[in-house]
Write a protein that holds these residues in place. Structure first.
Motif, PDB file in Angstrom:
ATOM      1  N   ARG A 180      30.188  45.276   8.812  1.00 36.76           N
ATOM      2  CA  ARG A 180      31.547  44.801   9.082  1.00 36.76           C
ATOM      3  C   ARG A 180      31.589  44.014  10.384  1.00 36.76           C
ATOM      4  O   ARG A 180      32.214  42.952  10.467  1.00 36.76           O
ATOM      5  N   LEU A 228      32.476  39.944  10.975  1.00 38.38           N
ATOM      6  CA  LEU A 228      33.562  39.521  11.856  1.00 38.38           C
ATOM      7  C   LEU A 228      33.106  38.507  12.898  1.00 38.38           C
ATOM      8  O   LEU A 228      33.781  37.508  13.144  1.00 38.38           O
ATOM      9  N   VAL A 229      31.956  38.774  13.521  1.00 41.52           N
ATOM     10  CA  VAL A 229      31.547  37.928  14.650  1.00 41.52           C
ATOM     11  C   VAL A 229      30.715  36.729  14.230  1.00 41.52           C
ATOM     12  O   VAL A 229      30.481  35.829  15.042  1.00 41.52           O
ATOM     13  N   CYS A 230      30.284  36.704  12.980  1.00 40.55           N
ATOM     14  CA  CYS A 230      29.490  35.575  12.482  1.00 40.55           C
ATOM     15  C   CYS A 230      30.118  35.028  11.198  1.00 40.55           C
ATOM     16  O   CYS A 230      29.463  34.969  10.151  1.00 40.55           O
ATOM     17  N   PRO A 231      31.403  34.649  11.219  1.00 34.45           N
ATOM     18  CA  PRO A 231      32.053  34.200   9.988  1.00 34.45           C
ATOM     19  C   PRO A 231      31.441  32.904   9.470  1.00 34.45           C
ATOM     20  O   PRO A 231      31.235  31.952  10.211  1.00 34.45           O
ATOM     21  N   THR A 240      34.408  36.618  20.913  1.00 36.71           N
ATOM     22  CA  THR A 240      35.821  37.004  20.951  1.00 36.71           C
ATOM     23  C   THR A 240      36.227  37.810  19.727  1.00 36.71           C
ATOM     24  O   THR A 240      37.343  38.331  19.683  1.00 36.71           O
ATOM     25  N   ARG A 241      35.351  37.914  18.731  1.00 38.82           N
ATOM     26  CA  ARG A 241      35.728  38.556  17.471  1.00 38.82           C
ATOM     27  C   ARG A 241      35.218  39.994  17.322  1.00 38.82           C
ATOM     28  O   ARG A 241      35.402  40.598  16.277  1.00 38.82           O
ATOM     29  N   PHE A 242      34.576  40.527  18.367  1.00 35.61           N
ATOM     30  CA  PHE A 242      34.145  41.926  18.281  1.00 35.61           C
ATOM     31  C   PHE A 242      35.371  42.831  18.267  1.00 35.61           C
ATOM     32  O   PHE A 242      36.278  42.663  19.089  1.00 35.61           O
ATOM     33  N   PRO A 243      35.432  43.794  17.343  1.00 31.67           N
ATOM     34  CA  PRO A 243      36.601  44.682  17.298  1.00 31.67           C
ATOM     35  C   PRO A 243      36.639  45.628  18.483  1.00 31.67           C
ATOM     36  O   PRO A 243      35.625  45.856  19.155  1.00 31.67           O
ATOM     37  N   ASP A 267      30.400  34.694  17.689  1.00 37.48           N
ATOM     38  CA  ASP A 267      31.675  34.486  18.373  1.00 37.48           C
ATOM     39  C   ASP A 267      32.007  35.761  19.149  1.00 37.48           C
ATOM     40  O   ASP A 267      32.439  36.754  18.564  1.00 37.48           O
ATOM     41  N   THR A 276      34.352  38.200   4.631  1.00 37.71           N
ATOM     42  CA  THR A 276      34.599  37.773   6.009  1.00 37.71           C
ATOM     43  C   THR A 276      36.075  37.766   6.362  1.00 37.71           C
ATOM     44  O   THR A 276      36.432  37.672   7.532  1.00 37.71           O
ATOM     45  N   ARG A 290      37.928  35.391   5.678  1.00 31.37           N
ATOM     46  CA  ARG A 290      38.242  33.995   6.005  1.00 31.37           C
ATOM     47  C   ARG A 290      39.137  33.383   4.938  1.00 31.37           C
ATOM     48  O   ARG A 290      38.865  33.515   3.750  1.00 31.37           O
TER      49      ARG A 290
END
Length: 353
Positions: free
Chosen positions: A177, A181-184, A207-210, A205, A57, A59
């Motif tokens: 991937r 990113l969007v479900c950390p 806001t986290r889509f690349p 989330d 992730t 993180r």
């Protein structure tokens, strides 16, 4: 265990300390702490900054001695140990101790890594993000009975008491991937159905889509309805709004129900289709529809406002709609609806098309 530590302390203080470390982390694991709580407890126990990083992730968690997030920049790690799960390295734990490592740091980090592995397995995203498409289709299909849907969700790793959100995705990026990113730190499963990617997750989330990813997010708790909403929301995405949540569409979602033939027969939509022969005109109209202001549209397009004004005059003649005059408010509403309806005609934008 504590009684053994007390007896051994008479023989070897180092053994006593090591056993106290083991007891400390065994207690944390029994309490089922998550990664943040684990890092916080480790920092306080070790009396220095403690960190955790999960590779999948990206993180990272760094906690200072006072139990708060550590300030940047990070100090060099004094000791580092990999986190392993099913014989695979999934991350790292470390201590940022000034000077030489402490006499118990090796034992502490070994137990820290074991506890982190347990926390990831319990709370982290599923080890395998990609799922069997048939199982995902069963979970989100409108024709699935509720017993079959519930069983599919269980097999995918989702608890029965948690709502599952569905995301429809178009991207060249690997789905696993995007999911990470969007479900950390949350369960997520992904599969490709025809030419549309599907993400199932308990939380997303947006806001986290690349960059470059188009995504429609369903709002309903029921996976089948959430999937239908996600596909509808995906149709409303565009260069200026690549991620759309169905709950934000409101009455606009009704435009997706208009039959294609009816939309093509509408004079305003047909005029937009003719306008599309000049991409710059469509871009200008989109900017003006998005802002409702000539100057703001000019800023968005990086043009002088007089240039945008001339373009809008020509566009208004092509459409037969007044955009900036006394009737501009009504004309702007018509243009926005026609532009949206025209976008929805694109078969690539329609996952069901």
């Amino acid at each position: 265990m504590e009684a053994i530590a007390v007896r051994l302390s008479n023989l070897d203080p180092h053994v006593e300390g090591a056993i106290r470390v083991v007891v400390f982390y065994d207690t944390l694991m029994r309490r089922r702490v998550d990664l943040a709580a684990l890092a916080r407890a480790s920092a306080v126990f070790a009396e220095c900054v403690a960190g955790i990083r999960i590779h999948g992730t990206g993180r990272s968690i760094r906690i200072a001695v006072d139990g708060r997030p550590a300030s940047d920049p990070p100090a060099p790690a004094s000791t580092t140990v990999p986190i392993t799960l099913d014989e695979e390295e999934i991350g790292t734990v470390w201590l940022e101790r000034a000077g030489a490592p402490g006499p118990l740091d090796e034992v502490l980090l070994d137990r820290f890594a074991i506890a982190a592995s347990a926390a990831v397995e319990r709370y982290g995203p599923a080890r395998t993000t990609m799922a069997d498409p048939a199982l995902v289709e069963l979970a989100i299909g409108a024709d699935s009975d509720e017993a079959a849907r519930a069983r599919a969700l269980r097999l995918l790793g989702f608890a029965a008491d948690l709502p599952v959100r569905v995301v429809a995705v178009r991207s060249r990026e690997p789905l696993d991937r995007i999911g990470a990113l969007v479900c950390p730190g949350r369960p997520v499963k992904a599969a490709a159905l025809a030419d549309v990617g599907v993400l199932l997750a308990t939380r997303v989330d947006p806001t986290r889509f690349p960059a470059g990813v188009r995504a429609g997010i369903g709002a309903a708790a029921s996976p089948d309805l959430s999937w239908r909403q996600a596909r509808t929301a995906l149709r409303f995405t565009g260069p200026r709004e690549p991620v759309v949540h169905h709950r934000d569409l409101g009455a606009l979602a009704l435009l997706a129900e208009i039959p294609r033939a009816a939309a093509l027969d509408n004079a305003d939509v047909a005029a937009i289709a003719r306008l599309a022969a000049v991409p710059e005109d469509v871009e200008t109209l989109e900017a003006y529809c998005a802002t409702g202001s000539l100057r703001q549209a000019a800023d968005l397009l990086h043009l002088h406002h007089s240039s945008v004004a001339r373009r809008l005059e020509q566009i208004a003649r092509t459409l037969g709609i007044e955009l900036t005059g006394p009737a501009g408010h009504t004309g702007l509403t018509r243009a926005r609806l026609a532009l949206t309806a025209w976008r929805l005609l694109d078969p690539v934008a329609d996952p069901a098309g």
